[in-house]
Scaffold this active site. Structure first.
Site, mmCIF file in Angstrom:
data_model
loop_
_atom_site.group_PDB
_atom_site.id
_atom_site.type_symbol
_atom_site.label_atom_id
_atom_site.label_comp_id
_atom_site.label_asym_id
_atom_site.label_seq_id
_atom_site.Cartn_x
_atom_site.Cartn_y
_atom_site.Cartn_z
ATOM 1 N N GLY A 215 7.517 20.962 9.053
ATOM 2 C CA GLY A 215 7.436 21.870 7.909
ATOM 3 C C GLY A 215 6.114 22.601 7.877
ATOM 4 N N ASP B 39 3.322 18.294 18.099
ATOM 5 C CA ASP B 39 3.629 19.386 17.160
ATOM 6 C C ASP B 39 2.962 20.648 17.724
ATOM 7 O OD1 ASP B 39 2.939 19.827 13.537
ATOM 8 O OD2 ASP B 39 3.477 21.259 15.079
ATOM 9 N N LYS C 103 9.398 23.181 15.086
ATOM 10 C CA LYS C 103 9.156 24.181 14.040
ATOM 11 C C LYS C 103 9.521 25.538 14.635
ATOM 12 C CE LYS C 103 5.171 21.853 11.942
ATOM 13 N NZ LYS C 103 3.700 21.911 11.757
ATOM 14 N N ASP D 65 0.005 11.925 11.000
ATOM 15 C CA ASP D 65 -0.208 13.221 11.639
ATOM 16 C C ASP D 65 -1.696 13.546 11.593
ATOM 17 O OD1 ASP D 65 1.167 16.600 11.163
ATOM 18 O OD2 ASP D 65 -0.218 15.768 12.639
ATOM 19 N N LYS E 171 -1.224 12.175 6.477
ATOM 20 C CA LYS E 171 -2.216 12.922 7.227
ATOM 21 C C LYS E 171 -3.402 11.989 7.479
ATOM 22 C CE LYS E 171 -0.300 16.975 7.437
ATOM 23 N NZ LYS E 171 0.035 17.634 8.712
ATOM 24 N N SER F 69 5.419 14.792 3.732
ATOM 25 C CA SER F 69 4.077 14.748 4.314
ATOM 26 C C SER F 69 3.055 14.593 3.193
ATOM 27 C CB SER F 69 3.818 16.045 5.088
ATOM 28 O OG SER F 69 2.528 16.045 5.653
ATOM 29 N N GLU G 144 1.489 11.666 15.319
ATOM 30 C CA GLU G 144 1.737 13.083 15.584
ATOM 31 C C GLU G 144 0.436 13.802 15.955
ATOM 32 O OE1 GLU G 144 3.735 14.910 12.298
ATOM 33 O OE2 GLU G 144 3.545 16.929 13.101
ATOM 34 N N LYS H 154 5.000 10.442 5.774
ATOM 35 C CA LYS H 154 4.039 10.797 6.829
ATOM 36 C C LYS H 154 2.687 10.952 6.170
ATOM 37 C CE LYS H 154 3.283 15.301 8.948
ATOM 38 N NZ LYS H 154 3.922 16.382 9.753
HETATM 39 C C1 LIG Z 1 4.073 19.444 6.205
HETATM 40 C C2 LIG Z 1 3.009 19.428 7.223
HETATM 41 O O1 LIG Z 1 2.296 18.478 7.352
HETATM 42 N N1 LIG Z 1 2.895 20.547 7.970
HETATM 43 C C3 LIG Z 1 2.019 20.806 9.083
HETATM 44 C C4 LIG Z 1 0.590 20.962 8.649
HETATM 45 C C5 LIG Z 1 0.362 21.952 7.580
HETATM 46 C C6 LIG Z 1 -0.457 21.565 6.554
HETATM 47 C C7 LIG Z 1 -0.803 22.438 5.560
HETATM 48 C C8 LIG Z 1 -0.321 23.717 5.530
HETATM 49 C C9 LIG Z 1 -0.667 24.614 4.531
HETATM 50 C C10 LIG Z 1 -0.174 25.886 4.527
HETATM 51 C C11 LIG Z 1 0.690 26.277 5.527
HETATM 52 C C12 LIG Z 1 1.041 25.400 6.544
HETATM 53 C C13 LIG Z 1 0.526 24.109 6.564
HETATM 54 C C14 LIG Z 1 0.866 23.213 7.584
HETATM 55 C C15 LIG Z 1 2.130 19.758 10.188
HETATM 56 O O2 LIG Z 1 3.153 19.101 10.370
HETATM 57 O O3 LIG Z 1 1.171 19.619 10.958
HETATM 58 MG MG LIG Z 2 2.064 18.235 12.413
#
Ligand SMILES: CC(=O)N[C@@H](Cc1ccc2ccccc2c1)C(=O)O
Ligand SMILES: [Mg+2]
Length: 365
Positions: free
Chosen positions: A288, A236, A260, A186, A161, A133, A211, A159
């Site tokens: 994640g 998600d 998740k 995402d 953001k 990501s 996403e 991926k």
């Molecule tokens: C890997 C990914 O994009 N994770 C989350 C978003 C995310 C982004 C930043 C974070 C910072 C600290 C703890 C959790 C977090 C989760 C998601 O899929 O939407």
């Molecule tokens: Mg997400």
């Protein structure tokens, strides 16, 4: 055997680089770890809540209080993972708090039976392909450098953001640089249905999915959006249980699901989400939450189940941390090996844990 108690441990772990999403920028993680102690030994769980309730309603201090005041009292001295899930049912919400305790109980339960998470959950492959990501950046050239680096490391899927103002241009630039790269985006709920025509401008870039474009409670909105955009919609934040996954699927709101364990209340429910999606022919992948090796080990085992057919955000430890709490997860040919030891198959390094620990609190059962 009986539960002796739960140790709550707060750790601060720096990120190798700032991670920016539509809901903010993180430069370090405050992580709440849970260690369950029973007559059989100990087990570890990781609470994936952030320090602030900006991904979902949970946050570290709230999760700690819910575990201390509402979950542990309902556990009594019970250590059975299924009974724990039942005991937690009267408590509304707080899936990440429940999942952290449930994972610690499952870890000690499996270690006592010399069984790995992978064996228990139903893993069908020894390694899982890894995606990564990539956060929002200050400029497209900076994004391209980051993406080139991850592709060179062997990641099987990128991926990006996105948020209003950072979407079509960065996606176009990455697609032009990497014409055949598995690519997805995402939005973390940053758009509204009024943005449908704008989001359809992503359709020419052959993305695997978009996403969570809309707010987590807008299932109907995602179903309407799915009829206006050609790229598959993946949810998600919206998917907080197997029942909600089934509802979103039959209403046409999602055709791919990010799983998740923390978001759905634990690994037992995560497997139910996997099974419900498989029953509807909907592929899933493992999301994640910037987990340390403790949460990462369990996620990798989950990602080895048969219907996890897309690379997830189970990236190498080095994507986030210079030093992980456990032995680092290292990319091998773009994949992570599923741990084979009992339980989660990894253990935190005592010295690293001590160095990162802000506070510990032992809660007797
Ligand atoms: C890997 C990914 O994009 N994770 C989350 C978003 C995310 C982004 C930043 C974070 C910072 C600290 C703890 C959790 C977090 C989760 C998601 O899929 O939407
Ligand atoms: Mg997400």
């Amino acid at each position: 055997t009986e539960l002796e108690g739960l140790e709550l441990r707060w750790i601060d772990i720096p990120l190798v680089s700032p991670f920016r999403t539509s809901f903010g920028t993180e430069t370090a993680r405050r992580v709440l770890l849970v260690r369950a102690v029973t007559g059989d030994g100990e087990g570890w769980g990781e609470c994936v809540a952030m320090d602030e309730p900006v991904y979902s309603a949970e946050y570290v201090e709230g999760a700690a209080q819910v575990i201390r005041d509402f979950l542990l009292p309902r556990l009594g001295r019970g250590a059975d993972p299924w009974k724990a899930e039942e005991a937690f049912r009267p408590v509304h919400g707080h899936p990440m708090a429940k999942a952290a305790v449930g994972a610690a109980l499952l870890d000690v339960w499996l270690r006592a039976r010399d069984t790995s998470f992978g064996e228990f959950l139903g893993a069908v492959r020894p390694a899982v392909p890894s995606g990564v990501s990539v956060g929002i950046m200050d400029s497209v050239p900076e994004l391209l450098d980051a993406v080139d680096g991850y592709v060179a490391e062997g990641y099987r899927r990128i991926k990006l953001k996105i948020e209003p103002g950072w979407d079509v241009a960065p996606v176009r630039a990455v697609r032009e640089r990497h014409p055949d790269l598995p690519l997805q985006v995402d939005a973390n709920t940053a758009y509204t249905l009024a943005d449908a025509r704008h989001l359809a401008r992503l359709d020419p870039f052959d993305l695997l999915l978009i996403e969570q474009p809309l707010p987590e409670d807008d299932i109907a909105g995602h179903a309407a959006l799915a009829r206006l955009v050609a790229t598959p919609i993946c949810l998600d934040e919206s998917i907080t249980s197997a029942a909600i996954a089934a509802d979103a699927i039959v209403r046409g709101a999602t055709s791919v699901v990010n799983i998740k364990p923390g978001r759905v209340g634990g690994f037992l429910e995560a497997r139910r989400v996997h099974d419900v999606c498989a029953a509807h022919g909907v592929p899933v992948w493992c999301g994640g939450m910037l987990e340390t090796g403790i949460g990462r080990a369990a996620n990798v085992a989950l990602a080895a189940l048969p219907n996890f057919t897309l690379p997830g955000d189970t990236s190498a430890s080095s994507r986030y941390f210079a030093t992980d709490v456990t032995e680092p997860f290292v990319l091998e040919d773009g994949a992570l090996l599923v741990p084979t030891g009992p339980g989660i198959g990894v253990a935190p390094d005592e010295a690293v844990l001590r160095a990162l620990t802000v506070r510990t609190e032992f809660l007797p059962a």
